[in-house]
Design an enzyme around this catalytic site. Structure first.
Site, PDB file in Angstrom:
ATOM      1  N   GLU A  24       0.830  -1.028  -0.128  1.00 29.66           N
ATOM      2  CA  GLU A  24       0.037   0.032   0.033  1.00 29.66           C
ATOM      3  C   GLU A  24       0.993   1.193   0.061  1.00 29.66           C
ATOM      4  O   GLU A  24       1.976   1.345   0.406  1.00 29.66           O
ATOM      5  CB  GLU A  24      -0.862   0.176   1.284  1.00 29.66           C
ATOM      6  N   ASP A  78       3.572   8.177 -33.549  1.00 30.58           N
ATOM      7  CA  ASP A  78       2.279   7.492 -32.858  1.00 30.58           C
ATOM      8  C   ASP A  78       2.015   8.184 -31.569  1.00 30.58           C
ATOM      9  O   ASP A  78       2.971   8.620 -31.004  1.00 30.58           O
ATOM     10  CB  ASP A  78       2.464   5.929 -32.801  1.00 30.58           C
ATOM     11  N   ARG A  91      -5.996  -4.519 -36.378  1.00 33.66           N
ATOM     12  CA  ARG A  91      -5.586  -5.195 -35.224  1.00 33.66           C
ATOM     13  C   ARG A  91      -5.992  -6.487 -34.951  1.00 33.66           C
ATOM     14  O   ARG A  91      -7.090  -6.875 -35.145  1.00 33.66           O
ATOM     15  CB  ARG A  91      -6.025  -4.636 -33.868  1.00 33.66           C
ATOM     16  N   GLN A 122      -9.791   2.284 -23.648  1.00 36.63           N
ATOM     17  CA  GLN A 122     -11.018   1.673 -23.526  1.00 36.63           C
ATOM     18  C   GLN A 122     -11.879   3.129 -23.018  1.00 36.63           C
ATOM     19  O   GLN A 122     -12.299   3.194 -22.317  1.00 36.63           O
ATOM     20  CB  GLN A 122     -11.202   0.786 -22.327  1.00 36.63           C
ATOM     21  N   LYS A 150      -4.358   0.221 -40.515  1.00 35.50           N
ATOM     22  CA  LYS A 150      -4.007  -0.811 -39.831  1.00 35.50           C
ATOM     23  C   LYS A 150      -4.963  -1.758 -39.282  1.00 35.50           C
ATOM     24  O   LYS A 150      -6.253  -1.024 -39.076  1.00 35.50           O
ATOM     25  CB  LYS A 150      -3.289  -0.337 -38.198  1.00 35.50           C
ATOM     26  N   HIS A 169      -5.405   9.763 -26.020  1.00 36.95           N
ATOM     27  CA  HIS A 169      -5.751   8.868 -27.082  1.00 36.95           C
ATOM     28  C   HIS A 169      -7.103   9.092 -27.975  1.00 36.95           C
ATOM     29  O   HIS A 169      -7.252   9.065 -28.999  1.00 36.95           O
ATOM     30  CB  HIS A 169      -5.760   7.462 -26.529  1.00 36.95           C
TER      31      HIS A 169
HETATM   32  C1  R5P Z   1      -3.691   2.580 -30.967  1.00 38.01           C
HETATM   33  O1  R5P Z   1      -4.518   3.055 -31.744  1.00 38.01           O
HETATM   34  C2  R5P Z   1      -2.553   3.558 -30.668  1.00 38.01           C
HETATM   35  O2  R5P Z   1      -2.611   4.602 -31.453  1.00 38.01           O
HETATM   36  C3  R5P Z   1      -1.147   2.715 -30.905  1.00 38.01           C
HETATM   37  O3  R5P Z   1      -0.946   2.867 -32.231  1.00 38.01           O
HETATM   38  C4  R5P Z   1      -0.966   1.481 -29.937  1.00 38.01           C
HETATM   39  O4  R5P Z   1      -1.459   1.739 -28.867  1.00 38.01           O
HETATM   40  C5  R5P Z   1       0.228   0.991 -30.416  1.00 38.01           C
HETATM   41  O5  R5P Z   1       0.244  -0.305 -29.740  1.00 38.01           O
HETATM   42  P1  R5P Z   1       1.604  -1.427 -29.931  1.00 38.01           P
HETATM   43  O6  R5P Z   1       2.732  -0.718 -29.732  1.00 38.01           O
HETATM   44  O7  R5P Z   1       1.229  -2.517 -28.915  1.00 38.01           O
HETATM   45  O8  R5P Z   1       1.148  -1.670 -31.303  1.00 38.01           O
END
Ligand code: R5P
Length: 283
Positions: free
Chosen positions: A36, A211, A187, A92, A185, A124
């Site tokens: 803690e 990024d 995922r 999230q 991209k 984000h």
């Molecule tokens: C996702 O939308 C964020 O902008 C980053 O591209 C993402 O969090 C990068 O995560 P990682 O390094 O695990 O690919």
């Protein structure tokens, strides 16, 4: 003005205090045997405008932030601005599946409860600021700070690895006076992504992938491979928040010539300070 730095953000807090010509408050932080957290402020904050700086990742730093807010509030301060350089749980930002929490909202409500104003860096999703319903909330861009550092590399091109970072890449590119582009991209899992192939004019050039977050490094690795496939001479990765989980840095060193990040998450690649940009927003 007085600046309180949590244990996740000591360098940034000190840099911000210097910029603001503010006192850096003496903070004692320790962990009990059961892990803690204990904090104590060793300066008088009565009547002060206070800026608290603490990144909330990983989770234990969020608890420390809440304790620091409580300790600050034990003085009759004029105003408490909570600066969370890297706001965890931002990804999230909505309920993707029934039964999930909106984690960003849950965290925002906790932080807002004891703040008069909230500042973060390259959040984000801007929509998160809307969860701070009663207080001023803003996200500061690190692009100018990143671009200032990138000038030394004679960059020819800036790439966003996905559609979410087009604006950030464009801002950095504009500051450097070079073109930018983006990739699409998909995922595939928490550590793997695939990139839709796209023609990129980077033959023999120095390219930066920009990024907001590097976590596992999967996104940057895939984008770097695409740049190399098109003949890029040098590939740099620049992010605001360098989390680098597991072997991310090792993974990236195989595909990138340089990896840089800011001090929103303090780590060995944090060569850029966001203190200049944050200072402009602290009042
Ligand atoms: C996702 O939308 C964020 O902008 C980053 O591209 C993402 O969090 C990068 O995560 P990682 O390094 O695990 O690919």
């Amino acid at each position: 003005m007085q600046v309180v730095g949590g244990s996740a953000s000591p360098r940034l807090a000190a840099a911000l205090a210097e910029r603001l010509k503010a006192r850096l408050v003496r903070v004692e932080t320790k962990r009990f045997p059961d892990d803690e957290c204990y904090v104590r402020l060793h300066d008088d904050l009565t009547g002060a405008k206070v800026v608290l700086v603490q990144t909330t990742w990983p989770d234990r730093n969020l608890i420390e932030l809440l304790l620091l807010q409580d300790a600050i509030r034990s003085f009759k301060v004029e105003r408490l601005t909570t600066v969370v350089p890297y706001f965890g749980y931002a990804r999230q930002d909505k309920q993707f599946l029934p039964g999930e929490p909106v984690s960003a909202r849950a965290v925002a409500r906790l932080i807002e409860a004891q703040s008069d104003a909230f500042l973060t860096v390259d959040v984000h999703a801007e929509s998160i600021l809307g969860w701070f319903e009663k207080k001023r909330a803003a996200s500061v861009s690190a692009s100018a700070d990143l671009a200032r550092h990138l000038r030394q590399f004679s960059v020819d091109f800036v790439l966003s690895p996905d559609e979410g970072r087009i604006a950030q890449a464009a801002e950095i590119a504009k500051a450097l006076g070079v073109p930018s582009d983006f990739l699409v991209k998909e995922r595939l899992g928490s550590e793997a992504v695939s990139i839709v192939p796209k023609r990129l004019e980077v033959e023999g050039k120095t390219a930066v992938i920009a990024d907001d977050i590097i976590s596992t490094g999967g996104t940057i690795a895939a984008a770097a491979a695409e740049l190399k496939r098109h003949g890029a001479k040098r590939v740099l990765a620049a992010c605001t928040h360098g989390i680098f989980v597991k072997n991310a840095l090792e993974r990236l060193s195989a595909v990138c010539d340089t990896v840089i990040s800011t001090d929103t998450v303090e780590n060995p690649t944090s060569v850029v300070s966001v203190a200049p940009s944050l200072a402009k927003h602290c009042r």
